[in-house]
Write an enzyme that holds these catalytic residues in place. Sequence first.
Site, PDB file in Angstrom:
ATOM      1  N   HIS A 212       0.803  -1.228   0.000  1.00 14.25           N
ATOM      2  CA  HIS A 212       0.000   0.000   0.000  1.00 14.25           C
ATOM      3  C   HIS A 212       0.832   1.272   0.000  1.00 14.25           C
ATOM      4  O   HIS A 212       0.294   2.353  -0.164  1.00 14.25           O
ATOM      5  CB  HIS A 212      -0.962   0.020   1.190  1.00 14.25           C
ATOM      6  CG  HIS A 212      -0.283   0.334   2.501  1.00 14.25           C
ATOM      7  ND1 HIS A 212       0.467  -0.595   3.174  1.00 14.25           N
ATOM      8  CD2 HIS A 212      -0.224   1.468   3.223  1.00 14.25           C
ATOM      9  CE1 HIS A 212       0.946  -0.032   4.285  1.00 14.25           C
ATOM     10  NE2 HIS A 212       0.551   1.207   4.344  1.00 14.25           N
TER      11      HIS A 212
HETATM   12  C1  UD1 Z   1      -2.051   5.627   6.126  1.00 16.76           C
HETATM   13  C2  UD1 Z   1      -0.743   6.001   6.804  1.00 16.76           C
HETATM   14  C3  UD1 Z   1       0.236   4.852   6.649  1.00 16.76           C
HETATM   15  C4  UD1 Z   1      -0.346   3.537   7.115  1.00 16.76           C
HETATM   16  C5  UD1 Z   1      -1.661   3.308   6.391  1.00 16.76           C
HETATM   17  C6  UD1 Z   1      -2.325   2.030   6.829  1.00 16.76           C
HETATM   18  C7  UD1 Z   1      -0.155   8.393   6.787  1.00 16.76           C
HETATM   19  C8  UD1 Z   1       0.779   9.391   6.232  1.00 16.76           C
HETATM   20  N1  UD1 Z   1      -0.128   7.181   6.220  1.00 16.76           N
HETATM   21  O1  UD1 Z   1      -1.778   5.493   4.737  1.00 16.76           O
HETATM   22  O2  UD1 Z   1       1.387   5.130   7.435  1.00 16.76           O
HETATM   23  O3  UD1 Z   1       0.553   2.497   6.848  1.00 16.76           O
HETATM   24  O4  UD1 Z   1      -2.530   4.416   6.662  1.00 16.76           O
HETATM   25  O5  UD1 Z   1      -3.478   1.803   6.070  1.00 16.76           O
HETATM   26  O6  UD1 Z   1      -0.861   8.701   7.719  1.00 16.76           O
HETATM   27  N2  UD1 Z   1      -9.001   5.254   1.625  1.00 16.76           N
HETATM   28  C9  UD1 Z   1     -10.247   4.674   1.520  1.00 16.76           C
HETATM   29  N3  UD1 Z   1     -10.907   4.359   2.681  1.00 16.76           N
HETATM   30  C10 UD1 Z   1     -10.397   4.622   3.902  1.00 16.76           C
HETATM   31  C11 UD1 Z   1      -9.148   5.231   3.994  1.00 16.76           C
HETATM   32  C12 UD1 Z   1      -8.453   5.538   2.851  1.00 16.76           C
HETATM   33  O7  UD1 Z   1     -10.738   4.421   0.447  1.00 16.76           O
HETATM   34  O8  UD1 Z   1     -11.054   4.299   4.915  1.00 16.76           O
HETATM   35  C13 UD1 Z   1      -8.267   5.563   0.386  1.00 16.76           C
HETATM   36  C14 UD1 Z   1      -8.502   6.978  -0.093  1.00 16.76           C
HETATM   37  O9  UD1 Z   1      -8.499   6.979  -1.479  1.00 16.76           O
HETATM   38  C15 UD1 Z   1      -7.287   7.716   0.403  1.00 16.76           C
HETATM   39  C16 UD1 Z   1      -6.216   6.642   0.310  1.00 16.76           C
HETATM   40  O10 UD1 Z   1      -6.884   5.433   0.629  1.00 16.76           O
HETATM   41  O11 UD1 Z   1      -6.994   8.846  -0.339  1.00 16.76           O
HETATM   42  C17 UD1 Z   1      -5.067   6.872   1.232  1.00 16.76           C
HETATM   43  O12 UD1 Z   1      -5.515   6.992   2.585  1.00 16.76           O
HETATM   44  P1  UD1 Z   1      -4.645   7.813   3.663  1.00 16.76           P
HETATM   45  O13 UD1 Z   1      -5.283   7.723   5.006  1.00 16.76           O
HETATM   46  O14 UD1 Z   1      -4.338   9.164   3.148  1.00 16.76           O
HETATM   47  O15 UD1 Z   1      -3.261   7.043   3.667  1.00 16.76           O
HETATM   48  P2  UD1 Z   1      -2.946   5.488   3.661  1.00 16.76           P
HETATM   49  O16 UD1 Z   1      -2.336   5.158   2.359  1.00 16.76           O
HETATM   50  O17 UD1 Z   1      -4.082   4.668   4.142  1.00 16.76           O
END
Ligand code: UD1
Length: 369
Positions: A212
Amino acid sequence: MIARSRTVICVVGARPNYMKAAPIVRALNASARLRPMLVHTGQHYDPDMNERFFTELGMPAPDANLEVGSGSHAVQTAEVMIRFEPVLDRAADPIVLVVGDVNSTIACALVAAKKGVPVVHVEAGLRSGDRTMPEEINRVLTDQISDLLFTTERSAANNLAREGIDLARVHFAGNVMIDTLVANLPRAVAPAETLAAAGLTAPEAFAIATLHRPANVDDPAVLERLLVCLRTIGARLPVVMPLHPRTRARIDAAGLGGLLDGRALLALGPQGYLAMLGLMRDSRLALTDSGGIQEETTALGIPCLTLRDNTERPATVEFGTNTLVGRDPGRILAAAEEIMVSGGKAGRVPEYWDGHAADRIVGVLEQRF
Ligand code: UD1
């Protein structure tokens, strides 16, 4: 009897935070001096990334949910700060406890530090040395503004000392994520059940893979190379791959869904904690870019190949079952082959990854506050 005096606001925001906070909230609930308040920032919001974990881990519903959702790093971090401030203002004599390295961690720590509220960082001092990772920035900054720092492995204190942090504030407590693993292992869901729920038949033996990190999934060419590599491994040892929503979106956008064939590469949606635990426990090999899975496979004694050039968790390599292999397919295939043939390196469980880290942390908090 001593009256309960102080509220410890425990912040969670993203999936890996829940397993870390659960044992701390439980230990605080048993404390005569401290009481927990749970704040969820809403950084992760899909039920599969969120509610399911609360239910499985027996966590109370959050006392406040800031519902920030997704956004750029700046927007997400700023929104958490703006929405956390009034929650903090309403709490009487609070302490703020943050875990890990996600955007919610630095955001809430910063709000508290500027108000003179004590900040406690659990999982302090981990360093990949790679400042292109957003988490590394979050780690360095959170540690600088924390009053009490709890580490999961001994090497972390050296990192903190190098950055000028007074070691009198640093306590080696062990790994709260492993507290949750130890407590829940008997309840792990059998992989056959997890795969059947997705309409798939469980292979006799399998590997588990998760990706991821932006460095692995955001560039379609890199993502394609890694998926092809996993499929090649899967031709010998089928690879089960629970997909983070971000990874699913990138695969769809790049038109790579055809690589997930249900035989060599078996894709699943995001899994709950107990299903992941069962998949890890029963796998022959894990391939991952997750920090938590590096630690969990070390605790379970399952060989792990980390598809990154560095790790902030060196104990998993030094003592555990983890090997860093980067993202070059030739190197990944050779390392996987070696594990399929030899069974992989034997590891041992690092010191204090014993199921009692949260008790040690709350013990220190009770003395200090
Ligand atoms: C975040 C953490 C990362 C951790 C990961 C675990 C930061 C900088 N990164 O990354 O350290 O390893 O969580 O999962 O805080 N999305 C959904 N549903 C959700 C959440 C996210 O669809 O419930 C999608 C969205 O398109 C979003 C993308 O995932 O833009 C990224 O989510 P985000 O929380 O920004 O970062 P992660 O990649 O999950």
